[in-house]
Design a protein around this motif. Structure first.
Motif, short mmCIF file in Angstrom:
data_model
loop_
_atom_site.label_atom_id
_atom_site.label_comp_id
_atom_site.label_asym_id
_atom_site.label_seq_id
_atom_site.Cartn_x
_atom_site.Cartn_y
_atom_site.Cartn_z
N VAL B 312 0.83 -1.21 0.00
CA VAL B 312 0.00 0.00 0.00
C VAL B 312 0.86 1.26 0.00
O VAL B 312 0.42 2.33 -0.42
N PRO B 330 -3.23 5.43 3.30
CA PRO B 330 -3.68 6.39 2.30
C PRO B 330 -4.57 7.48 2.90
O PRO B 330 -5.23 7.26 3.91
N SER B 483 -3.95 -4.93 2.98
CA SER B 483 -4.86 -3.83 3.33
C SER B 483 -4.28 -3.10 4.53
O SER B 483 -3.80 -3.71 5.48
N CYS B 484 -4.34 -1.77 4.49
CA CYS B 484 -3.72 -1.03 5.59
C CYS B 484 -4.61 -1.07 6.83
O CYS B 484 -4.16 -0.79 7.93
N GLY B 485 -5.88 -1.38 6.65
CA GLY B 485 -6.76 -1.49 7.80
C GLY B 485 -7.49 -0.21 8.14
O GLY B 485 -8.20 -0.13 9.14
N LYS B 486 -7.35 0.79 7.29
CA LYS B 486 -7.96 2.07 7.64
C LYS B 486 -9.46 2.07 7.41
O LYS B 486 -10.23 2.44 8.29
N CYS B 487 -9.87 1.68 6.24
CA CYS B 487 -11.30 1.88 5.96
C CYS B 487 -12.09 0.58 5.98
O CYS B 487 -11.58 -0.50 5.73
N CYS B 490 -12.47 -2.20 2.84
CA CYS B 490 -11.29 -2.99 2.48
C CYS B 490 -10.85 -3.83 3.68
O CYS B 490 -10.56 -5.02 3.53
N ARG B 491 -10.83 -3.24 4.85
CA ARG B 491 -10.34 -3.96 6.03
C ARG B 491 -11.20 -5.20 6.32
O ARG B 491 -10.67 -6.30 6.49
N SER B 528 -14.50 1.78 -1.09
CA SER B 528 -13.19 1.89 -0.42
C SER B 528 -12.57 3.26 -0.62
O SER B 528 -12.88 3.98 -1.56
N LEU B 529 -11.66 3.58 0.28
CA LEU B 529 -11.01 4.89 0.25
C LEU B 529 -9.96 4.99 -0.84
O LEU B 529 -9.89 5.97 -1.56
N CYS B 530 -9.11 3.98 -0.95
CA CYS B 530 -7.98 4.14 -1.89
C CYS B 530 -8.00 3.08 -2.97
O CYS B 530 -8.82 2.16 -2.96
N LEU B 532 -6.24 0.57 -3.52
CA LEU B 532 -6.06 -0.84 -3.15
C LEU B 532 -7.43 -1.50 -2.97
O LEU B 532 -7.73 -2.52 -3.58
N GLY B 533 -8.26 -0.89 -2.15
CA GLY B 533 -9.59 -1.45 -1.93
C GLY B 533 -10.47 -1.37 -3.17
O GLY B 533 -11.23 -2.28 -3.46
S1 SF4 Z 1 -8.89 0.81 0.72
FE1 SF4 Z 1 -8.92 1.57 2.84
S2 SF4 Z 1 -8.15 -0.06 4.17
FE2 SF4 Z 1 -7.70 -0.59 2.05
S3 SF4 Z 1 -5.59 0.07 1.82
FE3 SF4 Z 1 -6.91 1.74 1.06
S4 SF4 Z 1 -7.29 3.04 2.83
FE4 SF4 Z 1 -6.39 1.14 3.61
#
Ligand code: SF4
Ligand SMILES: Cc1cc2nc3c(=O)[nH]c(=O)nc-3n(C[C@H](O)[C@H](O)[C@H](O)COP(=O)(O)O)c2cc1C
Ligand code: SF4
Ligand code: FES
Lengths: 211, 649
Positions: B312, B330, B483-487, B490-491, B528-530, B532-533
């Motif tokens: 990420v 992110p 997954s970074c675990g923020k949102c 995705c988490r 999702s926020l970014c 990746l998700g």
């Molecule tokens: S989508 Fe959300 S949880 Fe997944 S990597 Fe991006 S910010 Fe982190």
């Protein structure tokens, strides 16, 4: 001032306001968990505050959008509700629902959202996945309940703000992310005895004062 | 600008160029044979350093004078370690040798360098047209490529700046310094160059936004995080030709008005870190970096930042957080980095390949670049192609070439007479495309339309023995862990997707699972926020779209059509094919599940079998008696003879 139309109601707010704040100020409730008015930029992590803006293809998070003149907004389109329900069910799938024994009962943000979205707190669509540790008791005067926490980050923000440096932070990554009291060993070395900020801000009762 | 100053870069640079040419001439005029060895990470992993040592020892032993020239990677991974021997006095053209082991190295010194016999049976081809040996250019792996970014990779010594300069390096910078920065941006805009980091954002436009940002202190970041599993083109570029990337960075800084740049490299790339760091020092020594570059008033410095290697962190806002010392998570955009990036300053973030495209564009012009590739995706694409192909490796092709040409002509097709099943393009964020899509041209828009994406250029080719549910599970397993675990979406969402896929691959899928996979995937994508998700569900969505029958077989019949999901597959021995008295498979079974039948053939005890497939590998190809079947109940029941049962106890 900027004028906009939300669910056919005309509202007027200061320029530069986020859409979420504009709605909340005018008594239009939009589900939200990670938004704090005093934050400069919203962290936009809970993904609950979706709304539909005329002219935009997909729902957007209202905490990250600034109002513009003559904006036409709907808070309850099927697409908005679908995303909100989906996010909410995901949160509930990792939430240990036990309202009777929870200090947040009746003031819990999740209860409020459940009512608005008409989603039962005991959702059945998704498998329940709880973390192994039910309570983190490592802090001298606070307890943390990972299976209540929605990881909104508000506690970390207020702690940082109140005490200059945060006693609590996020730890681990991805699905395992938790809030952690890193190195909060001795009560004399930390401000927590006299501060209650995180306990008060938590929308779901995931941090409590030790009995 | 004062005309004297305008000529200054030219004067200073011609001095440097002369020195570079002098060294090159000296090298070329030397009549001793030259041995070019590829020593990038891929070559080293295949033993290139041992090969080099073997050459040195053999030259010493035979008392032969030759010059060893270490170069980067030319992208032919299937052939590593790769060596080119240029022995003019022998009368042969420079010869390309694949898979040069230390033994082969010693042999080549003895036969070719000492006795003049190039041992043609070991040759892949000549690297120049000639009358004696077929040229490598006759192979489609060579002649259908179009090298712009990787042109010099494998030819120059990455640790010697003069090698790059003698081959035309840094002339673009010299040219740029005599022009107006705005002109440079216009040139890049006209070239139509789009970012090679995945999203394909127009590079010229990005630079223009940054140039016009109000804050004076601007920053350029070269994104070399490269976290996709199986992708290694950025690493290869940095290891094989770091100066082309640095030159791109300096040009970008000049155009945008920045004085500071960072190369963000994952620390798992130690060789790349070392080579780039050395390259920066060398460029500084020659005045191509640092204060008053080539005598102008333009100052610029480049630093290397080692990232801790989270996937990420390649996402631009997470990358910035990580440099600033925060968790690599992110952030919401806007603000975009070009307005408010690292330390709040306007920041241009470009991929390694994007930056490496800049010097050739400046040198040869926007119009030349536009001739390559397609209208909306000019230039070349670099893929790292792995999986079930005959010639895996790095390939640079003009945009617009079809998947079929790339996989079947350039990479030699599917080995072992197997059938093509699917290709996963764009790494874990991309999608799986079936055979119907082989005619799809490779460019940003066509791939996205088909449900895959260019991504950073990872490509996995799969034959009929792959299970598409398992493939989707594999990629989800990766993104879920990264997954970074923020949102929320995705988490938690990717975790549920993975759990459902896990369930399906062990035969515990429920009828509603496919529906849930589809809707949850759609929600994760929109919510999702970014990036990746937003892209993580792509492998699930595309495999559901194109291989729904495989999912249904798993869920409804507990059958794995690719026969890869272990729980749903059994190995058995076809008694018709099994050779009486043959014991080849017995010893290889780790759990002693293979037994001898009453007529001295073999059987597999289904209860003991752990489905590792070792017996299938061990069974001689002439018999080919080990078979797979799904669902496992279909395996013929072969009784273990009594005495065998006793013995196994
Ligand atoms: S989508 Fe959300 S949880 Fe997944 S990597 Fe991006 S910010 Fe982190
Ligand atoms: C999860 C994720 C990982 C990424 N990883 C990389 C990477 O490793 N390298 C890269 O150049 N861009 C990566 N990107 C894209 C960057 O955010 C950014 O768009 C890119 O570096 C811009 O450069 P370009 O304009 O030259 O393409 C990633 C994006 C996401 C969402
Ligand atoms: S403990 Fe409460 S305030 Fe802190 S992240 Fe969890 S839910 Fe939010
Ligand atoms: S309040 Fe907008 S994403 Fe949480």
């Amino acid at each position: 001032m900027v004028k906009l139309l939300v669910d056919d109601k005309e509202i007027e707010v200061k320029k530069g306001t986020t859409l979420l704040k504009a709605c909340l100020e005018n008594e239009i409730y939009i589900p939200n968990l990670c938004y704090l008015e005093e934050m400069e930029e919203s962290v936009a992590s809970c993904r609950m505050c979706f709304i539909a803006i005329e002219g935009e293809e997909k729902p957007v998070t209202s905490c990250t959008v600034k109002v513009t003149d003559n904006m036409i907004v709907r808070t309850d389109t099927p697409a908005v509700r679908r995303l909100q329900r989906s996010a909410f069910r995901l949160l509930l799938s990792t939430h240990h629902v036990d309202c009777r024994n929870c200090p947040a009962n009746k003031r819990c943000e999740l209860q409020r959202i459940a009512k608005l979205l008409k989603v039962g707190l005991k959702q059945k669509k998704l498998e329940q996945i709880l973390k192994d540790t039910a309570i983190d008791e490592s802090h001298p005067c606070l307890d943390y309940f990972p299976n209540r926490c929605v990881l909104c980050g508000k506690c970390i923000y207020v702690c940082q703000k109140q005490n200059g440096k945060a006693v609590i932070t996020f730890a681990k990554r991805g699905f395992d992310t938790v809030v952690s009291f890193y190195g909060a060993g001795d009560l004399s070395a930390i401000p927590c005895g006299a501060c209650n900020s995180c306990v008060e801000i938590c929308p779901v009762g995931a941090i409590t004062k030790k009995a | 600008m004062n005309p004297d100053i305008k000529e200054k870069p030219n004067q200073i640079f011609s001095g440097i160029l002369e020195e570079a040419q002098r060294r090159k001439n000296e090298f070329e005029a030397d009549s001793a044979p030259k041995i070019h060895i590829g020593v990038a990470t891929c070559g080293i992993a295949s033993g290139a350093l041992e090969t080099k040592k073997a050459f040195e020892e053999a030259l010493d032993e035979q008392n032969i004078k030759a010059r060893i020239h270490t170069v980067g990677c030319i992208g032919h991974c299937y052939a590593e370690p790769v060596v080119v021997i240029d022995y003019q006095e022998s009368g042969f053209p420079p010869i390309f040798y694949p898979e040069v082991t230390p033994g082969k190295a010693k042999m080549l010194v003895k036969f070719f360098l000492k006795e003049g016999d190039p041992r043609l049976e070991h040759v892949l081809g000549a690297t120049q047209e000639n009358e004696m040996i077929p040229s490598v250019m006759e192979f489609s792996r060579f002649n259908q490529e179009k090298r712009v970014v990787m042109e010099k990779c494998g030819h120059i010594d990455p640790e010697d700046i003069y090698d790059y300069i003698a081959d035309g390096g840094y002339t673009a910078l010299e040219k740029v310094l005599r022009r107006d920065p705005v002109e440079i941006i216009t040139e890049i805009q006209e070239s139509g160059l789009r970012g090679r980091g995945g999203a394909g954002f127009p590079t010229g436009k990005k630079w223009d936004l940054a140039r016009n940002a109000k804050d004076k202190d601007k920053i350029i970041i070269c994104n070399a995080d490269e976290g996709d599993p199986g992708a290694y083109m950025d690493r290869t570029l940095l290891e094989s030709n770091p100066h082309q990337v640095l030159e791109g960075l300096v040009i970008c800084a000049y155009a945008v008005g920045a004085e500071k740049a960072l190369v963000y490299v994952r620390s798992e790339y130690p060789l790349a870190v070392k080579i780039v760091t050395k390259a920066i020092l060398q460029a500084k020594e020659l005045g191509l970096l640092g204060k008053e570059i080539l005598g102008t008033s333009f100052n610029m410095d480049i630093e290397v930042f080692q990232g801790s290697g989270a996937f990420v962190c390649g996402e631009e806002t997470a990358l910035i957080q990580s440099i600033e010392g925060y968790r690599g998570m992110p952030q919401n955009r806007p603000p975009y980095p070009v307005h408010k990036g690292l330390w709040g300053k306007p920041t241009v973030i470009n991929n390694v390949k994007t930056l490496a495209s800049i010097p050739p564009i400046i040198k040869k012009g926007a119009a030349w670049y536009r001739e390559i590739g397609t209208e909306n995706s000019p230039g070349t694409a670099i893929f790292s192609i792995v999986g079930n192909v005959t010639h895996p490796g790095l390939v640079e092709i003009p945009m617009g070439v079809s998947l079929k040409t790339l996989i079947f002509d350039i990479c030699g097709g599917i080995p072992n007479k197997k059938k093509f099943k699917a290709v996963q393009i764009g790494g874990p964020s991309g999608g799986c495309l079936p055979a119907e899509f082989l005619d799809t041209p490779i460019d940003f828009d066509s791939l996205t339309e088909a449900g895959a994406m260019m991504g950073s250029g990872g490509m996995v080719v799969m034959d009929e023995d792959n299970c598409m549910v398992d493939v989707a599970r594999y990629f989800l397993d990766f993104t879920q862990k990264e997954s970074c675990g923020k949102c929320t979406f995705c988490r938690i969402g990717t975790k549920h997707l993975l759990n459902i896929l896990d369930r399906i691959t062990i035969g515990e899928g429920k009828p509603d699972d496919l529906n849930m996979l589809q809707t949850l995937s759609e929600d994760i994508k929109s919510g999702s926020l970014c990036g990746l998700g937003k892209t993580a569900p792509n492998p699930v969505l595309t495999s559901l779209r194109y291989f729904l029958d495989e999912y249904e077989a798993h869920v409804n019949e507990k059958r794995c059509p690719g026969m890869t999901c272990r729980k749903l597959t059994a190995f058995y021995i076809d008694l018709e094919k099994c050779a009486r008295g043959c014991d080849a498979c017995v010893g290889c079974c780790p759990v002693d599940a293979v037994f001898t039948t009453s007529n001295r053939k073999k059987g597999i005890d289904q209860i003991l079998c752990v489905k590792c497939g070792e017996c299938m590998v061990a069974c001689p190809p002439d018999y080919d008696a080990v078979m797979t079947v799904s669902p496992p109940e279909l395996a013929p029941v072969i009784e273990r003879p009594k005495e065998a049962v006793e013995k196994s106890k």
